[in-house]
Design an enzyme around this catalytic site. Structure first.
Site, PDB file in Angstrom:
ATOM      1  N   HIS A 200      10.602  -9.163   6.263  1.00 41.01           N
ATOM      2  CA  HIS A 200      10.564  -8.315   5.132  1.00 41.01           C
ATOM      3  C   HIS A 200      11.786  -8.262   4.171  1.00 41.01           C
ATOM      4  CE1 HIS A 200       7.662  -5.703   7.122  1.00 41.01           C
ATOM      5  NE2 HIS A 200       6.946  -6.107   6.196  1.00 41.01           N
ATOM      6  N   GLU A 440      -8.999 -26.601   9.918  1.00 38.89           N
ATOM      7  CA  GLU A 440      -7.632 -26.680  10.514  1.00 38.89           C
ATOM      8  C   GLU A 440      -7.711 -27.326  12.016  1.00 38.89           C
ATOM      9  OE1 GLU A 440      -5.624 -22.841  10.461  1.00 38.89           O
ATOM     10  OE2 GLU A 440      -7.467 -21.750  10.803  1.00 38.89           O
ATOM     11  N   ASP A 464      -1.914 -26.001  10.589  1.00 46.75           N
ATOM     12  CA  ASP A 464      -2.395 -26.309  12.063  1.00 46.75           C
ATOM     13  C   ASP A 464      -3.318 -27.668  12.032  1.00 46.75           C
ATOM     14  OD1 ASP A 464      -2.038 -24.213  13.574  1.00 46.75           O
ATOM     15  OD2 ASP A 464      -3.125 -22.998  12.101  1.00 46.75           O
TER      16      ASP A 464
HETATM   17  C1  PEP Z   1      -2.847 -23.305   8.170  1.00 49.32           C
HETATM   18  O1  PEP Z   1      -2.830 -23.279   9.415  1.00 49.32           O
HETATM   19  O2  PEP Z   1      -2.542 -24.351   7.576  1.00 49.32           O
HETATM   20  C2  PEP Z   1      -2.594 -21.878   7.559  1.00 49.32           C
HETATM   21  C3  PEP Z   1      -2.790 -21.726   6.315  1.00 49.32           C
HETATM   22  O3  PEP Z   1      -2.714 -20.942   8.245  1.00 49.32           O
HETATM   23  P1  PEP Z   1      -1.643 -20.151   9.200  1.00 49.32           P
HETATM   24  O4  PEP Z   1      -0.312 -21.016   8.814  1.00 49.32           O
HETATM   25  O5  PEP Z   1      -1.521 -18.822   9.086  1.00 49.32           O
HETATM   26  O6  PEP Z   1      -2.099 -20.496  10.676  1.00 49.32           O
HETATM   27 MG    MG Z   2      -3.636 -22.026  10.614  1.00 47.41          MG
END
Ligand code: PEP
Ligand code: MG
Length: 596
Positions: A200, A440, A464
């Site tokens: 934050h 992902e 991911d």
């Molecule tokens: C990702 O995995 O690229 C994504 C956008 O989701 P997060 O980073 O929230 O897992």
């Molecule tokens: Mg992700």
């Protein structure tokens, strides 16, 4: 995050510290070190508990007064949404159940107020700290801030919050309250030992327009009041005792960075249209409503990823349909006429907590859509909240962590149920609302075409996707050198997903970190990506690159890059490209060197 001494002189050698860039901009000035000595609380028995109750009452009143001041300053400077964090802190102090529990223990155990306050707060803090979630740890940090404030006021100690001149504040941890209160001075920047870009305090620094670098580890160890400092919030670098030539180099950089930022902001609301007329949508990733005011000035064509799981962290529980609806409605109204893509809760992995038992491999475990399909009532509530918000703006829905086609069809069935329940209650919603899937997981990538047949869009999550394709934990520093988004396997998979999505007739977006990396923009454009979604501050840069690029040439360039099998070679080509075509952007965001 390393530490280097760049010149071997004794007393005031130049020290370069590397941390996490939390708020862009360059600051050159003198340090003010904000000491926050560790709070030591002694356990004492007291003869007269009523004196302790008195001290507690005075401390709570003083803490309330201080927090109201912080809240009012935040409200005036950055608006009601962002000031909410302090409202939550105020609520904690005035929560009668919590305060009564402390009072009862003081009387029953005949202990000093500091001890009981610390003990009561510690239970909550420890529970949150145990979580694997970075965001929960941040929440613990905020509660700790309230505890420290009450204990400090019990000791009648005041924290320094007024400074002369225009300092760069160096502190161990920057709290949200610090970020706001200290901004009443002419602060040039914030540097802290701990913290992440998603805290934050970092978000508030960005909104206040104060450059910040966090996670420097040893900033307070080396800094002292009055020390010359340079803070580079673009790259996450702090230089202490800079030499004359370093000051000159950064002064030049500062002025051309500011010029570039100002120029790009002026044209930020122009559409991202390539020189040969291909329209690309450039959208924002958000986690909190507080980020919504950044959309318009940065030219966002909407929100491409709303990480709704952050709501759970803020309310410490899964919010009910009504609470979610109010929040989603606000986002839809603020972004209108542009869309907001609400990702259903991506709980699990490094993000949470809800299960009682720890998983051996949380990233391969009960996460995202898997968990929500096991809790269909939660998914249905969330669908209903988003559907109801869709009557107030343009809303879209996206499923995270999908591995199989079957998960998509099952989620779609629950979605249809949510629609039917609203129909039967005669509640209004957008009947044409679009649903999409995040790609992902490698299995989903290979099944992109089949998945796309069940939805209206795909969005590539490179964070991911890279983790699972390369078998490398995205949060493990030991293998950070193996985590490589520019790995040819990742790039070829991205191309495969885009082509598969297009073959199935849907648009393909990207919302992983790669979408916000200017080094990747031309390549992704050339691969045929339709939409980029990234943190707001980078959007004007992405739009500029897209507007000055010819789509056909980008396609050709991407084809060449896809043939290369070494990540280093790929990055070399991309660096050369950006340096020659977009020199000022390259030197602002990528290079350590100065623009000659
Ligand atoms: C990702 O995995 O690229 C994504 C956008 O989701 P997060 O980073 O929230 O897992
Ligand atoms: Mg992700």
């Amino acid at each position: 995050m390393s530490f280097e001494i760049s010149e071997h002189s004794a007393a005031s050698e130049e020290i370069v510290l590397r941390g996490v860039p939390a708020s862009p901009g360059i600051a050159i000035g003198k340090a003010v070190v904000l000491k926050k000595d560790g709070i030591v609380v002694e356990e004492r028995s007291v003869d007269d508990p009523s004196l302790e109750l008195d001290r507690l009452q005075k401390s709570l009143e003083r803490s309330t007064y201080e927090l109201e001041k912080v809240y009012n300053t935040a409200f005036e400077k950055i608006g009601s949404d962002k000031a909410k964090i302090f409202e939550a802190q105020l609520l904690m102090i005035s929560d009668p159940i919590f305060v009564d529990a402390i009072k009862r223990r003081i009387v029953a155990e005949r202990k000093n107020a500091e001890f009981v306050v610390a003990d009561e707060f510690s239970r909550q803090i420890e529970q949150l700290r145990k979580s694997d979630s970075e965001i929960f740890k941040l929440r613990a940090f905020e509660i700790e801030d309230v505890r420290n404030r009450i204990i400090r006021n019990l000791a009648d100690a005041k924290l320094k919050s007024r400074f002369e001149g225009t300092p760069i504040v160096v502190t161990s941890e920057l709290t949200p309250a610090d970020a706001v209160l200290l901004s009443r001075n002419a602060v040039l920047g914030y540097a802290s030992d701990f913290g992440g870009a998603r805290s934050h305090a970092s978000i508030l620094s960005r909104s206040l327009g104060i450059p910040a670098v966090v996670g420097l580890k040893e900033a307070t160890k080396h800094a002292h009041d009055g020390m010359d400092l340079i803070l580079d919030g673009y790259r996450g670098v702090v230089v202490m005792n800079p030499t004359g030539s370093t000051v000159k180099k950064y002064s030049e950089r500062k002025s051309w960075c500011e010029r570039l930022d100002a120029e790009l902001l002026v044209e930020a609301n122009e559409p991202a249209l390539t020189t040969d007329g291909r329209r690309i949508f450039v959208e924002a990733n958000i986690e909190l409503l507080e980020e919504l005011p950044l959309l318009k000035p940065h030219g966002a064509d909407g929100v491409g990823l709303f990480r709704t799981e952050t709501l759970i962290i803020n309310s410490e529980a899964i919010p009910d349909e009504e609470t979610q609806f109010e929040i989603f409605k606000k986002a839809a109204e603020e972004a209108y006429p542009n869309p907001v893509v609400y990702r259903t809760f991506d709980i699990g992995g490094d993000k949470m907590f809800v299960q009682d038992h720890a998983e051996a491999n949380p990233f391969l475990g009960w996460r995202g859509i898997r968990m929500m399909l096991d809790r269909p009532e939660l998914l249905k509530d969330q669908f209903r909240a988003i559907l109801r918000a869709s009557a107030y703006g343009k809303c879209k829905i996206m499923y995270p962590m999908v591995a199989t086609v079957d998960e998509v069809t099952r989620a779609n069935e629950i979605f249809d149920e949510a629609k039917r329940s609203l129909d039967s209650q005669k509640v209004n919603y957008d009947k044409k609302i679009e649903v999409g899937v995040m790609i992902e997981i490698p299995s989903a990538a290979l099944l992109s075409k089949e998945i796309a047949r069940h939805v209206s869009f795909l969005s590539i999550g490179t964070n991911d996707l890279t983790q699972y394709l390369l078998a490398v934990d995205r949060t493990n520093e030991l293998v950070a050198n193996v985590y490589e988004e520019f790995h040819p396997a990742v790039l070829r998979t991205i191309k495969y997903i885009i082509d598969a999505g297009h073959d199935a007739g849907v648009k393909v977006a990207m919302c992983g970190e790669m979408a916000g990396n200017p080094l990747a923009t031309v390549m992704l454009l050339g691969m045929g990506l339709d939409e980029f979604s990234a943190v707001s501050s980078v959007l004007p840069i992405l739009k500029k690159i897209i507007r000055d690029t010819n789509y056909k040439s980008a396609r050709k360039f991407a084809r060449q890059l896809l043939k290369i099998d070494s990540p280093a070679e790929i990055k070399k080509s991309l660096n050369e490209y950006l340096k020659t075509r977009f020199e000022r952007i390259y030197f602002t965001t990528i290079s350590e060197e100065n623009l000659d």
